[in-house]
Design a protein around this motif. Structure first.
Motif, PDB file in Angstrom:
ATOM      1  N   PRO A 108      -5.624  -0.656   0.822  1.00 21.13           N
ATOM      2  CA  PRO A 108      -4.359   0.094   0.778  1.00 21.13           C
ATOM      3  C   PRO A 108      -3.691  -0.117  -0.580  1.00 21.13           C
ATOM      4  CG  PRO A 108      -4.056  -1.954   1.960  1.00 21.13           C
ATOM      5  CD  PRO A 108      -5.493  -1.913   1.571  1.00 21.13           C
ATOM      6  N   PRO A 109      -2.712   0.720  -0.909  1.00 18.54           N
ATOM      7  CA  PRO A 109      -1.952   0.480  -2.137  1.00 18.54           C
ATOM      8  C   PRO A 109      -1.059  -0.754  -1.974  1.00 18.54           C
ATOM      9  CG  PRO A 109      -1.112   2.419  -1.000  1.00 18.54           C
ATOM     10  CD  PRO A 109      -2.305   1.952  -0.240  1.00 18.54           C
ATOM     11  N   SER A 110      -0.255  -1.026  -2.985  1.00 18.24           N
ATOM     12  CA  SER A 110       0.645  -2.176  -2.940  1.00 18.24           C
ATOM     13  C   SER A 110       1.602  -2.070  -1.750  1.00 18.24           C
ATOM     14  CB  SER A 110       1.456  -2.231  -4.233  1.00 18.24           C
ATOM     15  OG  SER A 110       2.586  -3.035  -4.049  1.00 18.24           O
ATOM     16  N   ARG A 111       2.012  -3.228  -1.207  1.00 22.84           N
ATOM     17  CA  ARG A 111       2.948  -3.205  -0.086  1.00 22.84           C
ATOM     18  C   ARG A 111       4.291  -2.626  -0.495  1.00 22.84           C
ATOM     19  NH1 ARG A 111       0.866  -6.328   4.189  1.00 22.84           N
ATOM     20  NH2 ARG A 111       2.712  -5.705   5.333  1.00 22.84           N
ATOM     21  N   LYS A 112       4.560  -2.684  -1.805  1.00 28.82           N
ATOM     22  CA  LYS A 112       5.856  -2.175  -2.282  1.00 28.82           C
ATOM     23  C   LYS A 112       5.845  -0.658  -2.434  1.00 28.82           C
ATOM     24  CE  LYS A 112       5.568  -5.427  -5.409  1.00 28.82           C
ATOM     25  NZ  LYS A 112       5.698  -6.149  -6.666  1.00 28.82           N
ATOM     26  N   ALA A 113       4.648  -0.047  -2.253  1.00 24.11           N
ATOM     27  CA  ALA A 113       4.511   1.388  -2.515  1.00 24.11           C
ATOM     28  C   ALA A 113       5.509   2.243  -1.726  1.00 24.11           C
ATOM     29  CB  ALA A 113       3.079   1.827  -2.247  1.00 24.11           C
ATOM     30  N   PRO A 114       5.654   2.045  -0.390  1.00 19.48           N
ATOM     31  CA  PRO A 114       6.572   2.923   0.340  1.00 19.48           C
ATOM     32  C   PRO A 114       7.997   2.832  -0.189  1.00 19.48           C
ATOM     33  CG  PRO A 114       5.248   1.624   1.860  1.00 19.48           C
ATOM     34  CD  PRO A 114       4.969   1.087   0.494  1.00 19.48           C
ATOM     35  N   LEU A 115       8.407   1.609  -0.552  1.00 16.10           N
ATOM     36  CA  LEU A 115       9.762   1.422  -1.074  1.00 16.10           C
ATOM     37  C   LEU A 115       9.945   2.209  -2.380  1.00 16.10           C
ATOM     38  CD1 LEU A 115      12.457  -0.124  -0.887  1.00 16.10           C
ATOM     39  CD2 LEU A 115      11.406  -1.903  -2.302  1.00 16.10           C
ATOM     40  N   VAL A 116       8.965   2.072  -3.275  1.00 12.92           N
ATOM     41  CA  VAL A 116       9.072   2.768  -4.563  1.00 12.92           C
ATOM     42  C   VAL A 116       9.059   4.278  -4.358  1.00 12.92           C
ATOM     43  CG1 VAL A 116       7.950   3.126  -6.788  1.00 12.92           C
ATOM     44  CG2 VAL A 116       8.029   0.851  -5.784  1.00 12.92           C
ATOM     45  N   TRP A 117       8.178   4.752  -3.473  1.00 12.00           N
ATOM     46  CA  TRP A 117       8.138   6.189  -3.203  1.00 12.00           C
ATOM     47  C   TRP A 117       9.469   6.655  -2.616  1.00 12.00           C
ATOM     48  CZ3 TRP A 117       2.766   5.523  -0.535  1.00 12.00           C
ATOM     49  CH2 TRP A 117       1.758   5.559  -1.509  1.00 12.00           C
ATOM     50  N   LEU A 134      -0.467   0.867  -7.266  1.00 10.59           N
ATOM     51  CA  LEU A 134      -1.171  -0.401  -7.104  1.00 10.59           C
ATOM     52  C   LEU A 134      -0.317  -1.508  -7.697  1.00 10.59           C
ATOM     53  CD1 LEU A 134      -4.628   0.798  -8.370  1.00 10.59           C
ATOM     54  CD2 LEU A 134      -4.065   0.241  -6.015  1.00 10.59           C
ATOM     55  N   ASP A 135      -0.533  -2.745  -7.233  1.00 14.07           N
ATOM     56  CA  ASP A 135       0.089  -3.878  -7.925  1.00 14.07           C
ATOM     57  C   ASP A 135      -0.502  -3.944  -9.324  1.00 14.07           C
ATOM     58  OD1 ASP A 135       1.845  -4.935  -5.998  1.00 14.07           O
ATOM     59  OD2 ASP A 135       0.118  -5.632  -4.846  1.00 14.07           O
TER      60      ASP A 135
END
Lengths: 490, 176
Positions: free
Chosen positions: B17-26, B152-153
């Motif tokens: 999966p992408p970075s865990r922070k991805a949904p927040l950034v999106w 991605l991280d």
């Protein structure tokens, strides 16, 4: 411009000193007309003369400022009167050489030579020698393509290229051209230009328009509309046929070893030389009206040649058998060119039908709602019925044409009705696969498979294949897809 | 006719999966334009009240519709879409190919052979930099074949790029 010591820089044909001023005058026509107006308004013709002299001088300066050089590893072009540019192209990047001789060029024995590389270029960044003498073209072409192609055997071969003729234009091909919209488009463009120039306003006030309106009232609206429609139709047919004749007359498609020569045009002669080793397949395109009469056109799928426009054209609308024979000759696989394709099944068929009939259904419901509230003219219903039937036929035809065929060497995708296309793509040229699913496709269990190549239009679609088959098709054409841990064979 | 008929190949989805922070950034990325729209509407209401305090009937329902559309749109694009995309987005890299899944309403799975890779780019936008994310774009000679691994991280992205340039014999062949 200061003349550079190196004698490697060559000038274009001195006869361009005659052509450039004429072209420049034509290009600056609005400016010149403006200067004439200004001259007559101020009563001083000097304005006109100065503008004319400047334009002609600019045209002459173009010749003096343009030089080109052919070096062992690259070709270079320096051009521009006020804004200088130097364009160099590595010789091993040259993919095709195109020549083009407009009427004025032909009268003076000149030819424009254009070099195309793999990159997509803007019009201004093209390597274009405008123009060299026609008798130098075979020599220049041989030199330019020598690096990317096998050298022609001996010098005698350049003067008289023999080669095998794949197709030759026939007057009977003209029967496909009345069925195109080019004539109509040309007329619309002409009307548009006329209106922009203020003809429309003048026409409204004129006597002729008034008498025309009177006549229309006298004969009735329906009759007048019919007469105008017939006149437009005839003019459109005549224009289409004429354009087709002038553009494609004398077409010859010839193959010499690794080179493919296409030559066409009655007044403006165009010649295109392709590198066959860059050929990644071909597309047979048949617009509905051409297909009804058994015609098709052929486009090359080639790296370094734009796949959508005129650049990739190999054959204009011609008998389907001719187009298929030429494509077979080029790719050497008759089964891929004419063989049956594998249909995509009931879901794909259903999706073609729902798409075709959605619009008539919506219109029908809207009409019903309107009809319940206000009176609708009676002719609306038969029109709606005809529209529905046409859409239904379209859907049926689209469902029928949908299909694919694949093996280790080639991928064939056929689709479309208004313009049916059969893409034959070499598997070796496919450098990526995409399986694309919209929400509705996921629910229906189908997917669109997209093959990415560096050639032609870059993306070739296989529409609405059953989702479980999509990766199988990709893996058949490209073994590397199945050669990973993700792949599971059943 | 073809071997696909008796040899069905399926691809399992890529693993990572992408970075865990991805949904927040999106979500933040989507919230900015919607917030702008909301502010514009508040300004619109304020100006209208100042200019013509009791003018007619139309602004009432127009304002309400615009507000409802804005709230719904913001809800979908800030709350739903980022989570949906996070569920869909996956990537994987093996010695022979790079493979991604992306999208939300329209979903794509794309695979490209490493041997045909031409360039590997890493892109970091302002928001990405704030949260330490990066996007990797792997291009091939076809404009329809570029593989994008987004959100991605940073360290993962650097590792991917290094790995890709390592295995890909970039420049060794024509790749068309």
């Amino acid at each position: 411009m200061t003349v550079v010591a190196s004698e490697n820089w060559q000038r274009l044909s001195p006869r361009m000193l005659l052509v450039h001023p004429v072209h420049e005058v034509l290009r600056q026509l609005p400016l010149l007309i403006g200067s004439v107006v200004l001259g007559s308004a101020t009563g001083n013709p000097m304005w006109t003369l100065v503008a004319l002299a400047l334009t002609v001088g600019f045209g002459l300066a173009r010749w003096f400022t343009t030089t080109y050089r052919i070096e062992p590893d690259e070709v270079a072009l320096r051009a521009g009167v006020l804004q200088r540019k130097v364009l160099s192209v590595p010789r091993n990047r040259i993919r095709s050489v195109e020549t083009d001789a407009r009427l004025l060029h032909r009268l003076l024995g000149l030819t424009v030579l254009r070099v195309s590389t793999g990159k997509e270029t803007r019009r201004s960044a093209e390597f274009e020698l405008d123009a060299v003498q026609a008798d130098q073209v075979p020599r220049l072409r041989a030199i330019l393509l020598a690096d990317s192609l096998a050298p022609p055997d001996g010098t005698g071969a350049q003067a008289a290229p023999p080669g095998e003729v794949l197709a030759r234009w026939d007057p009977s091909w003209l029967r496909y051209s009345p069925l195109s919209f080019t004539g109509l488009a040309m007329m619309l463009a002409a009307v548009g230009v006329a209106y922009q120039a203020g003809v429309g306003v003048a026409l409204q006030k004129s006597h002729a328009a008034q008498s025309g309106l009177d006549a229309a009232q006298h004969f009735g609206i329906a009759a007048s509309v019919a007469v105008v429609a017939v006149v437009v139709l005839i003019a459109s047919v005549v224009l289409s046929v004429l354009r087709s004749l002038v553009t494609y007359g004398n077409l010859v498609l010839r193959r010499d070893a690794d080179l493919l020569h296409l030559e066409h045009g009655l007044l403006r002669v165009r010649e295109h030389t392709f590198d066959v080793r860059r050929l990644r397949g071909g597309t047979l395109r048949a617009p509905l009206l051409v297909r009804l009469f058994g015609g098709a056109r052929l486009d090359a799928v080639m790296t370094g040649v734009d796949g959508s426009g005129e650049a990739s054209l190999l054959l204009p609308p011609c008998p389907t058998r001719t187009a298929e024979a030429v494509l077979t000759e080029l790719i050497g696989r008759p089964d891929m060119v004419t063989g049956p394709v594998r249909a995509h099944g009931p879901v794909a068929t259903r999706r073609r039908w729902t798409r075709a009939l959605a619009l008539p259904c919506v219109i029908g419901v809207a009409l019903l709602v309107v009809a319940l509230n206000v009176v609708v003219p009676a002719w609306v219903w038969p029109v709606w019925a005809v529209l529905t039937v046409c859409c239904g036929l379209l859907g049926a035809d689209r469902a029928r044409s949908l299909g694919h065929r694949v093996d280790e060497r080639w991928l064939v995708a056929r689709a479309g009705s208004l313009e049916r296309r059969r893409d034959c793509i070499a598997a070796a040229g496919i450098i990526g696969w995409t399986v694309r699913q919209t929400l509705l496709q996921r629910r229906a269990g189908v997917a669109t498979l997209i093959a990415a190549t560096a050639a032609g239009v870059k993306r070739y679609q296989v529409i609405d294949v059953p989702a479980e088959l999509a990766w199988s098709i990709a893996a058949t054409a490209s073994p590397w897809v199945a050669d990973n841990d993700w792949a599971a064979k059943h | 006719m073809d071997s696909a008929a008796n040899d069905v190949v399926t691809l399992v989805d890529p693993a990572h999966p992408p970075s865990r922070k991805a949904p927040l950034v999106w979500a933040i990325g989507a919230a900015i334009p919607w917030l702008g729209l909301a502010v514009a509407q508040v300004v619109w209401v304020a100006i209208e009240e100042r200019l013509s305090p009791a003018s007619g009937w139309y602004p009432q329902w127009l304002h309400v519709t615009a507000a409802v559309v804005t709230v719904l749109g913001a809800l979908v694009f800030v709350a739903v879409v980022p989570l949906w995309r996070y569920r869909v987005h996956r990537w994987d890299l093996r010695p022979k190919a790079v493979y991604t899944r992306s999208g939300w309403l329209v979903q794509e799975r794309r695979i490209a052979p490493i041997s045909r890779v031409q360039t590997v780019d890493i892109y970091r936008g302002p928001l990405d930099r704030l949260f330490g994310l990066a996007n990797v774009t792997v291009t091939t000679a076809s404009s329809a074949g570029a593989v994008r691994i987004v959100a991605l991280d940073s360290d993962v992205a650097d590792r991917i790029a290094a790995q890709l340039t390592d295995i890909a014999a970039i420049g060794s062949e024509d790749a068309t």
